[in-house]
Design an enzyme around this catalytic site. Sequence first.
Site, short mmCIF file in Angstrom:
data_model
loop_
_atom_site.label_atom_id
_atom_site.label_comp_id
_atom_site.label_asym_id
_atom_site.label_seq_id
_atom_site.Cartn_x
_atom_site.Cartn_y
_atom_site.Cartn_z
CE LYS A 1 -4.32 -1.83 1.63
NZ LYS A 1 -5.33 -1.54 2.67
NE ARG B 1 -7.31 -8.88 -4.91
CZ ARG B 1 -8.61 -8.46 -4.53
NH1 ARG B 1 -9.65 -8.73 -5.06
NH2 ARG B 1 -8.50 -7.74 -3.35
NE ARG C 1 -55.60 -59.63 12.66
CZ ARG C 1 -55.24 -60.67 11.82
NH1 ARG C 1 -54.69 -61.97 12.21
NH2 ARG C 1 -55.04 -60.62 10.48
CG ASP C 2 -57.49 -57.56 9.63
OD1 ASP C 2 -56.14 -57.61 10.48
OD2 ASP C 2 -57.70 -57.91 8.83
CB ALA C 3 -60.71 -52.52 13.93
CG HIS C 4 -57.40 -51.96 16.91
ND1 HIS C 4 -58.57 -52.96 17.06
CD2 HIS C 4 -57.99 -50.60 17.04
CE1 HIS C 4 -59.44 -52.12 17.51
NE2 HIS C 4 -59.03 -50.88 17.53
CD GLN C 5 -53.27 -55.02 11.78
OE1 GLN C 5 -51.88 -55.17 11.62
NE2 GLN C 5 -54.02 -55.92 12.10
CD GLU D 1 -4.77 5.81 3.80
OE1 GLU D 1 -6.05 5.98 4.09
OE2 GLU D 1 -4.40 5.29 2.68
NE ARG E 1 -46.32 -60.59 18.11
CZ ARG E 1 -46.70 -59.31 18.27
NH1 ARG E 1 -46.45 -58.81 19.51
NH2 ARG E 1 -47.42 -58.85 17.24
P1 ADP Z 1 -8.58 -3.10 2.24
O1 ADP Z 1 -7.27 -3.77 1.48
O2 ADP Z 1 -8.92 -4.06 3.29
O3 ADP Z 1 -9.68 -3.46 0.88
P2 ADP Z 1 -8.67 -0.47 1.88
O4 ADP Z 1 -7.64 0.36 2.29
O5 ADP Z 1 -9.20 -0.79 0.66
O6 ADP Z 1 -8.43 -1.94 2.45
O7 ADP Z 1 -9.88 0.06 2.78
C1 ADP Z 1 -11.16 -0.77 3.05
C2 ADP Z 1 -12.28 0.32 3.64
O8 ADP Z 1 -11.73 0.80 4.89
C3 ADP Z 1 -12.52 1.16 2.89
O9 ADP Z 1 -13.54 1.09 1.82
C4 ADP Z 1 -13.35 2.32 3.86
O10 ADP Z 1 -14.57 1.97 4.34
C5 ADP Z 1 -12.32 2.04 4.82
N1 ADP Z 1 -11.32 3.17 4.87
C6 ADP Z 1 -9.86 2.78 4.33
N2 ADP Z 1 -8.99 4.06 4.56
C7 ADP Z 1 -9.95 4.87 5.00
C8 ADP Z 1 -9.59 6.38 5.47
N3 ADP Z 1 -8.54 6.83 5.24
N4 ADP Z 1 -10.75 6.86 5.86
C9 ADP Z 1 -11.92 6.44 5.96
N5 ADP Z 1 -12.20 5.15 5.95
C10 ADP Z 1 -11.21 4.25 5.22
#
Ligand code: ADP
Length: 758
Positions: A154, A330, A574-578, A238, A647
């Site tokens: 990241k 991906r 008898r067959d009234a009771h199966q 962040e 029996r």
């Molecule tokens: P992951 O790798 O788990 O997908 P992400 O970075 O894509 O992680 O973040 C997943 C979720 O976490 C985002 O969709 C959001 O809901 C929340 N999130 C991530 N970063 C922030 C941020 N700076 N502020 C608010 N919410 C955040």
Amino acid sequence: MFLSESQAAFRTLRKAIPRVRLYFINKNAYSTQVEYKPIRSVLVANRGEIAIRVFRACTELGIKSVAIYSEQDKMHMHRQKADESYMVGKGLAPVEAYLNIPEIIRVCKENDIDAVHPGYGFLSERSDFAQAVIDAGLRFIGPSPKVVQNMGDKVAARIAAIEAGVPIVPGTDGPVTSKEEALAFCQKHGLPVIFKAAYGGGGRGMRVVRKMEEVEENFERASSEAKAAFGNGAMFIEKFIERPRHIEVQLLGDKAGNVVHLYERDCSVQRRHQKVVELAPAPRLPVETRDKMTEAAVRLAKHVGYENAGTVEFLCDESGNFYFIEVNARLQVEHTVTEEITGIDLVQSQIRIAEGMTLKELGLTQENVVPRGFAIQCRVTTEDPANDFQPNTGRLEVFRSGEGMGIRLDSASTYAGAIISPYYDSLLVKVISHASDLQSSASKMNRALREFRIRGVKTNIPFLLNVLENQKFLHGVLDTYFIDEHPQLFKFSTTQNRAQKLLNYLGEVLVNGPQTPLATSLKPAEVNPHVPQVPLVTEPPQGLRDIIVREGPAAFAKEVRSRKNLLLMDTTFRDAHQSLMATRVRTHDLLKISPYVAHKFNNLYSLENWGGATFDVALRFLHECPWERLEEMRKRIPNIPFQMLLRGANAVGYTSYPDNVVYKFCELAVQTGMDIFRVFDSLNYLPNLILGMEAAGKAGGVVEAAISYTGDVGDPKRTKYDLKYYTNLADELVKAGTHVLCIKDMAGLLKPESARYV
Ligand code: ADP
Ligand code: ADP
Ligand code: MG
């Protein structure tokens, strides 16, 4: 192995397709800057629905599909849906099996595989895997290992975004490994912040911090969570965006460096940072914002040399600013909604790009990508929403899905009898709806989810339905706080499961017989059946019982033998009771007809009217006393002998009773009105027979010893029960003092010819 005709034809056709394709390419002499090399076989290094998703694309393209599966997935559907499948990771933990790079490469080499598709999760974002695939001379259906590496990290991805001029959330430049560094950052930039695992995903290892005094502790927790989940505790920090929307842009890039976007998806409906419901396009997104975001995403992809399918994720704040958060290099779980609105098969495109086709050759120019309508994806999981979304496992007792126009289902092992194991994630089926607008798409989804019947394992469907009915959702007013801010989403009525309960009951009754007593507090039916009348004043005519009463059992037997005419025994009572509901006739009704029987059937040998079935039905269902019944019938039918089956030591049950019980039972039976005891043992076991005979005889009853007839005396070579066996047995029974000898042809084996011998 034999192939059916259609299978064989299909295989031939499939083999032919790649060649046709190649010819087509050569003939038209496309101006490709990249080499085109067809792929003939694809191994999917994954499991479950995504593996099947890729197999389907392969089959459509005439490419052989190959599965791998862990020991635990031996019975899993993804194994069946591929042309070939190979077990990997024998003896390894369930997840480890799918992470075993050397073994996967070995399977590829041994089985003439051209390319590997990683799906999502597992090895999909591991650059060492992409590299290993390439080093083995195969193609990796995804970006280059270098790009996978950069985008998987990241921090590196953020640097690339900065270089490409894409706005990012303010945050640390590099990974942070100590709580002191974390604290320093927060003090400098202010709160709230979010801690993220540098190598993480799926919302794990993430923590929001709003108070300075919580920074250190939260950092340590998040870091150790990340270490446990991803093998690396590096974090970055962040600024936390308040009330953000999660909007992501789908991209496709080719080997020639062209990139197109397939518009955006809104994945704001999240629980614990994990996507639950995904939409395409993002509702209420201003066109200018959308254009800026898609353009930024394409710019970033071009900057890093992105090829194949990928997603750039952004957060949008309330003022319309957007910030890059990460790239998923991906295919994503929610790629389906983009496919629905664009009509472009992302997986087929991935394979074609890996073969070397350019976007232009695929007809994928930006103008050609036109979104239409509105798609929603719900992830139906085997999680119990009433129990904090705990994964639920077990056997799917019932599985019926919702289908119909505008509904697409991507699933794996979804059928009655499938076992939901605890080893892998709990995604059961992805339900995707497509219609002209958000509301229509939501009502298709709602309808489809209501059509589902899943029993045996709990699912999150009740929760999803609440989301789909929420007014904010229906108006596209979404942000990542949505689920947390709507506690009413977690209130649902549990299914009553009526159909299943009824089926279980019917099954139980069919196999084990009725278990519930009749509601005997009900009044007898008001139907008054016609009962033929008899003269009330006159006594019934004489019958054989008069001899028993007057002269005893031996005289009775003598009288019977002296009769030249055929004597009949009637078994109607008898067959009234199966134990069947239809034959549980109450004493009330039996008594009504009794006087008529006494008057009109006085010549009968006997009436069989009492025994095991009487006790069973009277005690368990009718809640009557069998002894009172005998007593009352006796009063009304004094002239015809009553008969029952005994029996041996089992009396009227299916278990051996103490001897004194059997003696006492017979004594009481005679006192209450019983006359003839047919003593029986299904194996002709003499000691058992003799005990019953003695008990009946001692009580003063007529002893009628029964021989069970089980072989063909007319065919002595084929049976060990020949005539001699039966005559010997008869001698023994006579010796033991039987008054009457009975041959009980229980299974209807006695042929007319053999009857002569007997
Ligand atoms: P992951 O790798 O788990 O997908 P992400 O970075 O894509 O992680 O973040 C997943 C979720 O976490 C985002 O969709 C959001 O809901 C929340 N999130 C991530 N970063 C922030 C941020 N700076 N502020 C608010 N919410 C955040
Ligand atoms: P519950 O009792 O929880 O409502 P059931 O599965 O027992 O759920 O279904 C109740 C009734 O709904 C059934 O008796 C049947 O009439 C109807 N039903 C069941 N399954 C379906 C289905 N797949 N589509 C339409 N109706 C159904
Ligand atoms: Mg993400």
